[in-house]
Design a protein around this motif. Sequence first.
Motif, PDB file in Angstrom:
ATOM      1  N   ALA A   1       0.806  -1.219   0.000  1.00  0.00           N
ATOM      2  CA  ALA A   1       0.000   0.000   0.000  1.00  0.00           C
ATOM      3  C   ALA A   1       0.845   1.278   0.000  1.00  0.00           C
ATOM      4  N   PHE A   2       2.078   1.185   0.495  1.00  0.00           N
ATOM      5  CA  PHE A   2       2.921   2.375   0.587  1.00  0.00           C
ATOM      6  C   PHE A   2       3.984   2.452  -0.507  1.00  0.00           C
ATOM      7  N   THR A   3       3.971   1.524  -1.444  1.00  0.00           N
ATOM      8  CA  THR A   3       4.971   1.539  -2.504  1.00  0.00           C
ATOM      9  C   THR A   3       4.569   2.510  -3.614  1.00  0.00           C
ATOM     10  N   ASP A   4       5.558   3.084  -4.242  1.00  0.00           N
ATOM     11  CA  ASP A   4       5.319   4.034  -5.325  1.00  0.00           C
ATOM     12  C   ASP A   4       5.303   3.313  -6.660  1.00  0.00           C
ATOM     13  N   VAL A   5       4.516   3.843  -7.569  1.00  0.00           N
ATOM     14  CA  VAL A   5       4.459   3.330  -8.933  1.00  0.00           C
ATOM     15  C   VAL A   5       5.529   4.049  -9.748  1.00  0.00           C
ATOM     16  N   THR A   6       6.244   3.293 -10.550  1.00  0.00           N
ATOM     17  CA  THR A   6       7.248   3.851 -11.442  1.00  0.00           C
ATOM     18  C   THR A   6       6.692   3.825 -12.860  1.00  0.00           C
ATOM     19  N   VAL A   7       6.815   4.944 -13.568  1.00  0.00           N
ATOM     20  CA  VAL A   7       6.382   5.019 -14.966  1.00  0.00           C
ATOM     21  C   VAL A   7       7.616   5.289 -15.815  1.00  0.00           C
ATOM     22  N   GLU A   8       7.827   4.437 -16.806  1.00  0.00           N
ATOM     23  CA  GLU A   8       8.969   4.577 -17.703  1.00  0.00           C
ATOM     24  C   GLU A   8       8.460   4.724 -19.132  1.00  0.00           C
ATOM     25  N   THR A   9       9.097   5.609 -19.892  1.00  0.00           N
ATOM     26  CA  THR A   9       8.676   5.839 -21.267  1.00  0.00           C
ATOM     27  C   THR A   9       9.658   5.215 -22.247  1.00  0.00           C
ATOM     28  N   SER A  10       9.170   5.022 -23.450  1.00  0.00           N
ATOM     29  CA  SER A  10       9.981   4.510 -24.561  1.00  0.00           C
ATOM     30  C   SER A  10      10.752   3.252 -24.206  1.00  0.00           C
ATOM     31  N   GLN A  11      10.077   2.317 -23.580  1.00  0.00           N
ATOM     32  CA  GLN A  11      10.676   1.032 -23.251  1.00  0.00           C
ATOM     33  C   GLN A  11      10.349   0.037 -24.345  1.00  0.00           C
ATOM     34  N   MET A  12      11.302  -0.800 -24.696  1.00  0.00           N
ATOM     35  CA  MET A  12      11.058  -1.859 -25.670  1.00  0.00           C
ATOM     36  C   MET A  12      10.649  -3.102 -24.881  1.00  0.00           C
ATOM     37  N   ARG A  13       9.468  -3.633 -25.162  1.00  0.00           N
ATOM     38  CA  ARG A  13       8.972  -4.825 -24.466  1.00  0.00           C
ATOM     39  C   ARG A  13       8.465  -5.837 -25.480  1.00  0.00           C
ATOM     40  N   GLY A  14       8.520  -7.108 -25.085  1.00  0.00           N
ATOM     41  CA  GLY A  14       8.079  -8.193 -25.942  1.00  0.00           C
ATOM     42  C   GLY A  14       9.266  -8.782 -26.661  1.00  0.00           C
ATOM     43  N   PRO A  15       9.077  -9.715 -27.535  1.00  0.00           N
ATOM     44  CA  PRO A  15       7.797 -10.335 -27.885  1.00  0.00           C
ATOM     45  C   PRO A  15       7.329 -11.294 -26.791  1.00  0.00           C
ATOM     46  N   TYR A  16       6.031 -11.529 -26.758  1.00  0.00           N
ATOM     47  CA  TYR A  16       5.425 -12.453 -25.798  1.00  0.00           C
ATOM     48  C   TYR A  16       4.618 -13.511 -26.548  1.00  0.00           C
ATOM     49  N   HIS A  17       4.698 -14.728 -26.053  1.00  0.00           N
ATOM     50  CA  HIS A  17       3.869 -15.831 -26.547  1.00  0.00           C
ATOM     51  C   HIS A  17       3.107 -16.323 -25.328  1.00  0.00           C
ATOM     52  N   TYR A  18       1.799 -16.387 -25.426  1.00  0.00           N
ATOM     53  CA  TYR A  18       1.026 -16.724 -24.241  1.00  0.00           C
ATOM     54  C   TYR A  18      -0.165 -17.618 -24.563  1.00  0.00           C
ATOM     55  N   ALA A  19      -0.554 -18.385 -23.538  1.00  0.00           N
ATOM     56  CA  ALA A  19      -1.765 -19.199 -23.588  1.00  0.00           C
ATOM     57  C   ALA A  19      -2.799 -18.474 -22.739  1.00  0.00           C
ATOM     58  N   TYR A  20      -4.040 -18.431 -23.229  1.00  0.00           N
ATOM     59  CA  TYR A  20      -5.043 -17.623 -22.535  1.00  0.00           C
ATOM     60  C   TYR A  20      -6.439 -18.219 -22.653  1.00  0.00           C
ATOM     61  N   LEU A  21      -7.302 -17.704 -21.799  1.00  0.00           N
ATOM     62  CA  LEU A  21      -8.740 -17.903 -21.903  1.00  0.00           C
ATOM     63  C   LEU A  21      -9.353 -16.539 -22.194  1.00  0.00           C
ATOM     64  N   ALA A  22     -10.298 -16.497 -23.094  1.00  0.00           N
ATOM     65  CA  ALA A  22     -10.996 -15.242 -23.394  1.00  0.00           C
ATOM     66  C   ALA A  22     -11.972 -14.952 -22.265  1.00  0.00           C
ATOM     67  N   ASN A  23     -12.167 -13.669 -21.988  1.00  0.00           N
ATOM     68  CA  ASN A  23     -13.102 -13.258 -20.957  1.00  0.00           C
ATOM     69  C   ASN A  23     -13.963 -12.126 -21.494  1.00  0.00           C
ATOM     70  N   GLY A  24     -15.254 -12.291 -21.394  1.00  0.00           N
ATOM     71  CA  GLY A  24     -16.185 -11.244 -21.763  1.00  0.00           C
ATOM     72  C   GLY A  24     -16.938 -10.809 -20.527  1.00  0.00           C
ATOM     73  N   GLY A  25     -17.043  -9.506 -20.327  1.00  0.00           N
ATOM     74  CA  GLY A  25     -17.786  -9.004 -19.179  1.00  0.00           C
ATOM     75  C   GLY A  25     -16.878  -8.368 -18.145  1.00  0.00           C
ATOM     76  N   ASP A  26     -17.409  -8.239 -16.962  1.00  0.00           N
ATOM     77  CA  ASP A  26     -16.784  -7.535 -15.850  1.00  0.00           C
ATOM     78  C   ASP A  26     -15.329  -7.960 -15.625  1.00  0.00           C
ATOM     79  N   TYR A  27     -14.437  -6.974 -15.594  1.00  0.00           N
ATOM     80  CA  TYR A  27     -13.016  -7.253 -15.372  1.00  0.00           C
ATOM     81  C   TYR A  27     -12.730  -7.771 -13.962  1.00  0.00           C
ATOM     82  N   SER A  28     -13.632  -7.568 -13.028  1.00  0.00           N
ATOM     83  CA  SER A  28     -13.393  -8.060 -11.670  1.00  0.00           C
ATOM     84  C   SER A  28     -13.350  -9.590 -11.624  1.00  0.00           C
ATOM     85  N   LYS A  29     -13.822 -10.246 -12.664  1.00  0.00           N
ATOM     86  CA  LYS A  29     -13.811 -11.711 -12.726  1.00  0.00           C
ATOM     87  C   LYS A  29     -12.496 -12.261 -13.298  1.00  0.00           C
TER      88      LYS A  29
END
Length: 169
Positions: free
Chosen positions: A25-53
């Motif tokens: 709760a007391f940690t700070d968020v760090t925001v960094e710009t112009s970062q190169m990220r990826g590539p990512y390969h992932y397995a997923y389930l699709a979700n439709g509806g409320d993000y709280s689920k």
Amino acid sequence: MKTQWKYFLLAFVVPLVAILWWVGAFTDVTVETSQMRGPYHYAYLANGGDYSKLPDRQLQALGELKAQGVEHGAGLTVMQNDPRTTAKDKLMAQTGYLVAADAKVREPLRLADIPARQVVVAHVRATPRLATGKVYAALLKYLDTNGMRLKVPTVEIYRNSELSVEMDI
């Protein structure tokens, strides 16, 4: 009366502050710009509806990966819509885990890739449910300060108690 305050502090306030510190709760968020990220390969389930689920859906993806004997890495969620401007029943996301490039999965899991790209990254070390709100609040503040708008999809990666949210520039 002074003794009662000491006991109150020891019994309630100190443990509460310790728990809040532990969950980030007391940690700070760090925001960094112009970062190169990826590539990512992932397995997923699709979700439709409320993000709280999504946390429950991600646990389902984990169960499927384990049942299929597929090794996985960090948790990953691709948020397709902005919940501030999209009705809950119209929200779409993909949630799952990073997997090896040669991984094979069966239904209901699907595979997808995210190419390497330039992003703005906001990250914080905290528990997942607390981290999400903190990271998006800091990211939105950064974007507003810099005359930018939130672009979806965003990619959330939770690794080693740190949530990173990536947004394409």
